[in-house]
Design a protein around this motif. Structure first.
Motif, short mmCIF file in Angstrom:
data_model
loop_
_atom_site.label_atom_id
_atom_site.label_comp_id
_atom_site.label_asym_id
_atom_site.label_seq_id
_atom_site.Cartn_x
_atom_site.Cartn_y
_atom_site.Cartn_z
N ARG A 257 8.81 32.88 6.12
CA ARG A 257 7.98 31.70 6.36
C ARG A 257 6.59 31.89 5.76
NH1 ARG A 257 8.19 29.70 12.38
NH2 ARG A 257 10.39 29.65 11.73
N GLY A 258 6.09 33.11 5.77
CA GLY A 258 4.80 33.38 5.14
C GLY A 258 4.84 33.12 3.65
N LEU A 259 5.91 33.59 3.00
CA LEU A 259 6.05 33.33 1.56
C LEU A 259 6.18 31.84 1.30
CD1 LEU A 259 6.37 34.32 -1.33
CD2 LEU A 259 8.81 34.67 -0.89
N LEU A 260 6.92 31.15 2.15
CA LEU A 260 7.07 29.69 2.00
C LEU A 260 5.70 29.01 2.07
CD1 LEU A 260 8.77 27.13 1.84
CD2 LEU A 260 9.07 27.25 4.32
N LEU A 261 4.89 29.38 3.05
CA LEU A 261 3.55 28.80 3.17
C LEU A 261 2.69 29.14 1.95
CD1 LEU A 261 2.61 29.39 6.92
CD2 LEU A 261 3.04 27.20 5.80
N GLY A 262 2.78 30.39 1.50
CA GLY A 262 1.97 30.82 0.36
C GLY A 262 2.25 30.02 -0.91
N VAL A 263 3.52 29.84 -1.22
CA VAL A 263 3.86 29.11 -2.45
C VAL A 263 3.58 27.62 -2.30
CG1 VAL A 263 5.51 30.82 -3.27
CG2 VAL A 263 6.30 28.97 -1.78
N VAL A 264 3.70 27.08 -1.08
CA VAL A 264 3.35 25.67 -0.87
C VAL A 264 1.85 25.47 -1.08
CG1 VAL A 264 3.15 23.86 0.88
CG2 VAL A 264 5.30 25.09 0.61
N PHE A 265 1.04 26.39 -0.56
CA PHE A 265 -0.41 26.31 -0.79
C PHE A 265 -0.73 26.41 -2.28
CE2 PHE A 265 -1.23 28.26 3.66
CZ PHE A 265 -1.08 27.00 4.24
N THR A 266 -0.03 27.30 -2.98
CA THR A 266 -0.26 27.45 -4.42
C THR A 266 0.12 26.18 -5.17
OG1 THR A 266 0.14 29.84 -4.29
CG2 THR A 266 0.33 28.81 -6.46
N ALA A 267 1.25 25.59 -4.80
CA ALA A 267 1.65 24.33 -5.43
C ALA A 267 0.60 23.25 -5.17
CB ALA A 267 3.02 23.89 -4.90
N LEU A 321 7.25 25.49 -6.25
CA LEU A 321 8.19 24.65 -5.50
C LEU A 321 9.61 25.21 -5.55
CD1 LEU A 321 6.94 21.07 -6.46
CD2 LEU A 321 6.58 22.30 -4.32
N ILE A 322 9.97 25.83 -6.67
CA ILE A 322 11.30 26.45 -6.77
C ILE A 322 11.39 27.63 -5.80
CG2 ILE A 322 12.80 27.80 -8.28
CD1 ILE A 322 11.93 26.00 -10.58
N VAL A 323 10.34 28.45 -5.74
CA VAL A 323 10.33 29.57 -4.79
C VAL A 323 10.36 29.04 -3.35
CG1 VAL A 323 9.02 31.56 -3.97
CG2 VAL A 323 9.13 31.06 -6.42
#
Length: 428
Positions: A257-267, A321-323
């Motif tokens: 979930r942390g990685l999900l949040l991180g890549v969403v913030f980056t997107a 978004l792919i990640v």
């Protein structure tokens, strides 16, 4: 049973300790999520800054990429028309057509020509202006201009580097808040063509410096200070962004979930950069209103200068978004588990078909079955390196790499199933 053997006081103490442990565990989990989110947001901000910095380093301080950036302007009619107008004006001013016509008429009248000849000064000047415009357009819309434009920009880039490092260039210079390109070589080519066409008076045109404004910004004087840090920042910012992302994921109580949040913030940061470039175009053209002859040409220059930055923001947004999609598919949600179940059933069915057909892959199948996780992890790493080393992958390139990696991982899963013996289909 153990609780039943405790007296009332001991049981109350046990409940108190359990409640305290539960509260401390909740507080610790919340603090970890707060810290993780802060790190992940900072990582996204640094990713945005890193994208801009790497773009500046690769596209402005690298000659080949700078020339590639300016290449699309050759196909823009508004830019060519603006250049033609600027060169025509420079040639006309250098010749001083009206003075030449007046001098010629005076010379003829001193030899007995009628005074009425002076009335032809206006039509003669108009004819010369039309001749000049024709010769300029012939040069500007020819292959000669294409080569002149490329050479001018290549020469100008060296001057740009000199400017940014504190030295003033000749082909490209900062004049106040304007970044200007010297079109003197184009004027020389027009002069030669006019002489070749029989207009010997063109030989009077001196070597002139004709400036063409490429961009206007109050940031140009400040760029010299920033350039000293540009090279270091182009390496440090991406590393710092990745380090903060890794730290945020490691701190998060649930790393997926942390990685999900991180890549969403980056997107989100990349979409913000995308929007800023679109808004910046309108602001840039509004600032130039009334100060340039062709706003369309100025817009084309802006698009050319920022196209790789925009492409970089789009590429990173799609990659993030792919990640994020991969993180979601690995999660415990009903839709994600259902999707994984369908994919697992499809792989099992394909493995059974291959096994019944006698395709067992020999010892390779057994090796893949034992090491499939490292192989799949290596495939993901290779895919990321592929994107990083690809000069300009773009959105289509990122999607292509993602599809290739996904297909390869699915193939590894099928081979691993064949290697350990495909599961039998459930009886109906």
């Amino acid at each position: 049973m153990a609780d039943a053997a405790l007296n009332r006081a001991e049981r109350e103490e046990l409940e108190r300790l359990r409640a305290q442990a539960a509260r401390s565990g909740g507080v610790g989990r919340g603090a970890r999520w707060t810290g993780a989110v802060v790190l992940l947001v900072l990582s996204a901000v640094l990713a945005l800054l890193a994208t801009v910095t790497v773009f500046a380093r690769n596209e402005i301080l690298d000659t080949d990429r700078f020339v590639d950036n300016m290449e699309p302007l050759l196909d823009d009619d508004d830019v060519r028309a603006a250049v033609a107008a600027r060169v025509s004006t420079a040639v006309t001013e250098a010749l001083d057509v009206e003075a030449l016509i007046a001098e010629a008429i005076d010379a003829v009248q001193t030899r007995g020509a009628p005074d009425v000849l002076s009335r032809l000064a206006g039509p003669l000047a108009s004819g010369v202006d039309s001749f000049i415009d024709k010769q300029v357009h012939t040069v500007v819309y020819s292959d000669q201009f294409t080569e002149l434009w490329r050479q001018a920009n290549r020469t100008a880039h060296a001057a740009l580097v000199a400017i940014l490092t504190g030295e003033q260039g000749r082909a490209l210079a900062v004049q106040g808040q304007n970044l200007v390109l010297d079109l003197g070589p184009v004027v020389e080519r027009v002069k030669d063509r006019m002489v070749d066409a029989g207009f010997d008076l063109a030989e009077r045109i001196p070597a002139v410096s004709v400036t063409f404004t490429l961009a206007t910004s109050d940031a140009f004087p400040k760029l010299q200070v920033a350039t000293a840090l540009l090279n270091a920042a182009a390496w440090a910012l991406p590393i710092a962004a990745l380090a903060l992302l890794a730290a945020g994921v490691a701190l998060a109580p649930v790393r997926r979930r942390g990685l999900l949040l991180g890549v969403v913030f980056t997107a989100g940061a990349m979409f913000a950069l995308w929007g800023a470039l679109v808004i910046g175009r309108s602001v840039y053209l509004a600032a130039l209103s009334g100060s340039v002859q062709s706003p369309d040409a100025a817009g084309a220059v802006y698009d050319a200068l920022t196209r790789y930055l925009l492409a970089g923001a789009q590429t990173l947004a799609v990659l993030a978004l792919i990640v994020a999609l991969a993180c979601w598919l690995l999660g415990p949600g009903r839709a994600a588990t259902g999707t994984r179940s369908l994919a697992r059933g499809a792989r099992d069915a394909l493995a059974r078909v291959l096994t019944r057909a006698g395709l067992t892959f020999g010892p390779v199948g057994g090796a893949v079955q034992r090491f499939r996780r490292p192989v799949e992890f290596l495939a993901v790493i290779v895919g990321l390196l592929w994107i990083v080393l690809w000069r300009h992958p773009g959105v289509s390139g990122v999607v292509t790499v993602a599809i290739v990696v996904a297909v390869f991982v699915a193939f590894v899963e099928v081979v691993a199933r064949v290697g350990r013996g495909a599961p039998e289909a459930a009886p109906e």
